[in-house]
Design a protein around this motif. Structure first.
Motif, PDB file in Angstrom:
ATOM      1  N   LEU A  76       0.847  -1.186   0.000  1.00 53.17           N
ATOM      2  CA  LEU A  76       0.000   0.000   0.000  1.00 53.17           C
ATOM      3  C   LEU A  76       0.885   1.239   0.000  1.00 53.17           C
ATOM      4  O   LEU A  76       1.687   1.441   0.911  1.00 53.17           O
ATOM      5  CB  LEU A  76      -0.898   0.001   1.242  1.00 53.17           C
ATOM      6  CG  LEU A  76      -1.922   1.139   1.328  1.00 53.17           C
ATOM      7  CD1 LEU A  76      -3.046   0.915   0.326  1.00 53.17           C
ATOM      8  CD2 LEU A  76      -2.499   1.222   2.739  1.00 53.17           C
TER       9      LEU A  76
ATOM     10  N   LEU B  25      -7.543   4.615   8.224  1.00 55.21           N
ATOM     11  CA  LEU B  25      -7.362   4.854   6.790  1.00 55.21           C
ATOM     12  C   LEU B  25      -6.372   3.864   6.190  1.00 55.21           C
ATOM     13  O   LEU B  25      -6.632   3.255   5.146  1.00 55.21           O
ATOM     14  CB  LEU B  25      -6.874   6.282   6.557  1.00 55.21           C
ATOM     15  CG  LEU B  25      -6.577   6.682   5.107  1.00 55.21           C
ATOM     16  CD1 LEU B  25      -7.861   6.683   4.287  1.00 55.21           C
ATOM     17  CD2 LEU B  25      -5.907   8.055   5.046  1.00 55.21           C
TER      18      LEU B  25
ATOM     19  N   THR C 105      -7.716   0.089   6.518  1.00 57.28           N
ATOM     20  CA  THR C 105      -8.753  -0.169   5.518  1.00 57.28           C
ATOM     21  C   THR C 105      -8.144  -0.319   4.132  1.00 57.28           C
ATOM     22  O   THR C 105      -8.563  -1.167   3.337  1.00 57.28           O
ATOM     23  CB  THR C 105      -9.782   0.984   5.504  1.00 57.28           C
ATOM     24  OG1 THR C 105     -10.338   1.149   6.809  1.00 57.28           O
ATOM     25  CG2 THR C 105     -10.896   0.697   4.516  1.00 57.28           C
ATOM     26  N   GLY C 106      -7.121   0.488   3.853  1.00 52.83           N
ATOM     27  CA  GLY C 106      -6.441   0.402   2.570  1.00 52.83           C
ATOM     28  C   GLY C 106      -5.766  -0.933   2.361  1.00 52.83           C
ATOM     29  O   GLY C 106      -5.812  -1.507   1.261  1.00 52.83           O
TER      30      GLY C 106
ATOM     31  N   VAL D 168      -6.939  -3.013  -0.791  1.00 53.02           N
ATOM     32  CA  VAL D 168      -5.954  -3.061  -1.874  1.00 53.02           C
ATOM     33  C   VAL D 168      -5.167  -4.370  -1.882  1.00 53.02           C
ATOM     34  O   VAL D 168      -5.066  -5.038  -2.911  1.00 53.02           O
ATOM     35  CB  VAL D 168      -4.976  -1.866  -1.772  1.00 53.02           C
ATOM     36  CG1 VAL D 168      -3.887  -1.983  -2.833  1.00 53.02           C
ATOM     37  CG2 VAL D 168      -5.727  -0.556  -1.914  1.00 53.02           C
TER      38      VAL D 168
ATOM     39  N   ASP E 222      -4.270   0.143  -5.935  1.00 49.00           N
ATOM     40  CA  ASP E 222      -3.476   0.986  -5.039  1.00 49.00           C
ATOM     41  C   ASP E 222      -3.509   2.432  -5.504  1.00 49.00           C
ATOM     42  O   ASP E 222      -3.562   3.364  -4.697  1.00 49.00           O
ATOM     43  CB  ASP E 222      -2.036   0.473  -4.989  1.00 49.00           C
ATOM     44  CG  ASP E 222      -1.141   1.353  -4.136  1.00 49.00           C
ATOM     45  OD1 ASP E 222      -1.394   1.466  -2.930  1.00 49.00           O
ATOM     46  OD2 ASP E 222      -0.199   1.956  -4.693  1.00 49.00           O
TER      47      ASP E 222
ATOM     48  N   TYR F  96      -6.855   4.005  -4.450  1.00 48.02           N
ATOM     49  CA  TYR F  96      -6.938   4.228  -2.996  1.00 48.02           C
ATOM     50  C   TYR F  96      -5.976   5.325  -2.561  1.00 48.02           C
ATOM     51  O   TYR F  96      -6.279   6.088  -1.636  1.00 48.02           O
ATOM     52  CB  TYR F  96      -6.640   2.942  -2.229  1.00 48.02           C
ATOM     53  CG  TYR F  96      -7.093   3.038  -0.785  1.00 48.02           C
ATOM     54  CD1 TYR F  96      -8.423   2.821  -0.451  1.00 48.02           C
ATOM     55  CD2 TYR F  96      -6.198   3.380   0.231  1.00 48.02           C
ATOM     56  CE1 TYR F  96      -8.856   2.936   0.853  1.00 48.02           C
ATOM     57  CE2 TYR F  96      -6.623   3.498   1.544  1.00 48.02           C
ATOM     58  CZ  TYR F  96      -7.950   3.275   1.843  1.00 48.02           C
ATOM     59  OH  TYR F  96      -8.379   3.410   3.148  1.00 48.02           O
ATOM     60  N   THR F  97      -4.825   5.402  -3.213  1.00 45.98           N
ATOM     61  CA  THR F  97      -3.866   6.461  -2.899  1.00 45.98           C
ATOM     62  C   THR F  97      -4.472   7.825  -3.184  1.00 45.98           C
ATOM     63  O   THR F  97      -4.304   8.772  -2.396  1.00 45.98           O
ATOM     64  CB  THR F  97      -2.573   6.286  -3.720  1.00 45.98           C
ATOM     65  OG1 THR F  97      -1.977   5.033  -3.402  1.00 45.98           O
ATOM     66  CG2 THR F  97      -1.585   7.411  -3.410  1.00 45.98           C
TER      67      THR F  97
ATOM     68  N   GLY G 205      -7.278   8.373  -0.539  1.00 46.61           N
ATOM     69  CA  GLY G 205      -6.655   8.590   0.766  1.00 46.61           C
ATOM     70  C   GLY G 205      -5.964   9.938   0.855  1.00 46.61           C
ATOM     71  O   GLY G 205      -6.030  10.610   1.892  1.00 46.61           O
TER      72      GLY G 205
END
Length: 214
Positions: free
Chosen positions: A40, A147, A150-151, A155, A163, A166-167, A170
């Motif tokens: 991640l 955060l 959960t990622g 991911v 990723d 989500y990046t 986030g």
């Protein structure tokens, strides 16, 4: 005979100390775990997690300052214990891959109860100034832990989002939360500025990572 507040104090202190010892035992180096986590992009460098020791030191001072006071009511004690259970439980679930649902429930417990604990104890800020930094700093880091955790699930483990996506999501959250908190302060609607300190630490860590890579 111990008063209710004194009993709650010692109960909370026992749970606090036990959960720190257990945390240190649970979070021993685990190659398989770190392989999962490092997939991640938003996962921070290991040294950033040293903030836990800062938080625990502040909480220790809070215990010292609040002994014999009415700080440790039944509701505050229950919330504090749930924060510790959520913290330790999520660490254990993550380290032993107990399943995403168990992990989410536990880390959500830590985050929600830490927010409620902060709000419940805010009336004591004038009496115990350490309460503000000890509670708000915890909320800030708990939100980041949620955060990141959960990622890792979405991911790395479940692979339901990329990723890259989500990046992006986030990163937006990491910017919006401090903006909202500081906006509240500028408008005199609440002072939660210390919640943002872990966010600024994370900004620094990610900036340093990019600089070292390039």
């Amino acid at each position: 005979m111990l008063s209710n507040y004194t009993f709650n104090f010692w109960l909370s202190l026992f749970v606090f100390a036990a959960h720190i010892i257990a945390n240190l035992m649970v979070t021993k180096p685990n190659v398989e775990l770190f392989t999962r986590l490092e997939k991640l992009t938003l996962f921070p460098p290991g040294w950033v997690f040293g903030i836990w020791f800062v938080i625990w030191i502040l909480q220790s001072i809070l215990f010292y300052k609040t002994y014999g006071s009415e700080f440790w009511s039944n509701s505050v004690t229950l919330l504090f214990i749930l924060v510790c259970v959520g913290n330790l439980g999520s660490q254990y679930a993550g380290a032993n891959n107990l399943g995403w649902l168990i992990y989410i429930l536990l880390i959500s417990c830590m985050l929600v109860c830490s927010v409620l604990f902060m709000e419940k104890t805010s009336s004591f800020y004038a009496m115990f100034s350490i309460a503000k930094s000890a509670t708000q700093l915890y909320v800030g880091w708990a939100s980041l832990a949620f955060l990141v955790g959960t990622g890792v699930i979405l991911v790395t483990d479940q692979q339901v989002v990329s990723d890259k996506l989500y990046t992006m999501i986030g990163s937006i959250i990491l910017v919006i939360v401090p903006i909202v908190i500081w906006s509240l302060w500028f408008k005199d609607k609440g002072d939660y500025r210390m919640v943002t300190i872990p966010y600024f630490l994370l900004y620094f860590a990610f900036t340093l990572r990019v600089m070292l890579r390039h």
